[in-house]
Design an enzyme around this catalytic site. Sequence first.
Site, short mmCIF file in Angstrom:
data_model
loop_
_atom_site.label_atom_id
_atom_site.label_comp_id
_atom_site.label_asym_id
_atom_site.label_seq_id
_atom_site.Cartn_x
_atom_site.Cartn_y
_atom_site.Cartn_z
N SER A 184 0.83 -1.20 0.00
CA SER A 184 0.00 0.00 0.00
C SER A 184 0.87 1.25 0.00
O SER A 184 0.52 2.26 -0.64
CB SER A 184 -0.98 0.00 1.18
N ASP A 185 2.00 1.22 0.68
CA ASP A 185 2.95 2.33 0.61
C ASP A 185 3.46 2.50 -0.82
O ASP A 185 3.48 3.62 -1.36
CB ASP A 185 4.15 2.06 1.52
N LEU A 186 3.91 1.41 -1.41
CA LEU A 186 4.50 1.49 -2.75
C LEU A 186 3.48 1.93 -3.79
O LEU A 186 3.77 2.78 -4.66
CB LEU A 186 5.11 0.15 -3.14
N GLY A 189 2.80 5.55 -3.46
CA GLY A 189 3.87 6.31 -4.11
C GLY A 189 3.71 6.35 -5.62
O GLY A 189 3.96 7.38 -6.25
#
Length: 412
Positions: A184-186, A189
């Site tokens: 979810s972070d990637l 981004g």
Amino acid sequence: MTPPSPKTSLGHIRVLDLTRVLAGPWCAQNLADLGADVIKVERPGAGDDTRSWGPPYLRDQDGNDTTEAAYYLAANRGKRSITLDISSPEGQQIVRDLVLHCDVVLENYKVGQLKKYGLDYESLRAIRPDLVFCSVTGFGQDGPYAHRPGYDFIIQGMGGFMSITGERDDLPGGGPQKAGIAISDLMTGMYASIAVLAALTHRDRTGEGQYIDMALLDVQVAMMANMATNFLSSGNAPVRWGNAHPNIVPYQTFATADGHIIVAVGNDGQYRKFVNAGGRPDLADDPRFATNPERVRNRDLLVPLLAHMVKARTKQEWIDQLEQAGVPCGPINRLDEVFDNPQVQARGMKLALPHPAAGQVNLVRSPMRMSATPPRHDMPPPMLGQHTDEVLAELLGQDAQQIAALRAKGVV
């Protein structure tokens, strides 16, 4: 500074990066790869949290650990680092002065935190009306969860990903499972990168800047893709199937004599080729397994028989034989095998850059292949504050005495 190549896509863009950890830095790294001058603002003495998220750490030329964790290295190539205490009035003014020379601001502070410093979007667009300002948070700028901190692991659970990831509940080891990377972070981004580029295109056409509100939970829900629309269309929530497929058999992993392979049989003809290759043509003639609907109905009978068949040979033997037979298959590689793979090597995915502390740092190159404006790979992840003096002199005209005074006060 290493000047951006005139052939890069974003060589005319400067980004002030106030983010840390992963989602924001991943966006900033994408922009840096595309040629933008990214100025990473970090806390004096500490820097981005991920600098200390080790081991492993980058090793110097004598084999000793440096202060650069591998986690940090993964998301910060191509940037310049300055240290700045933005909680101080002097640090806040430096940010405002830098914004006058920047096209984009990225930040991932808690909702409302930058407003206390006079560094929120409304404050900064008053001095730079065409500014593109992107905020990255766990839950967005509004809604009942807006003020909660957002962590990738929690978002994977809340956003539905873990409800479909993991072994079947009725099998050993069954239950929810997170991804092996912070997806979810990637993905946040990546979506933020797209949004920034779209906002810059809009600005180029109209002269108008804008605010971008990126939330990890929004992204996690959006990236559920067909699983989300399966639910919205049917009202039935999908469940975990591990490495199997709910509608196709066999379409899963199998253990070989020395590892695992993926077999992705897409039709009855490929299934027959698969079992013929394994010396079990009877498994295609058996009416219980002859067609995909029957194989799905009789999955629990068939899969143990196939597992026994596959276990008799090595991973490479199966891959060679199935590729020759036209059956879709592939290995499950460890990362050492990934970087030894001839296709990965041919595509140059391993990248070696000079580094001031280690001599050389090994990274993964950008996967973006562009014929006219290829990504740049000429700057390693910066050391903490490596470019503070350079940036303050270049953009703000500060001399060595002024910078020394700021350093003595702990502002930089």
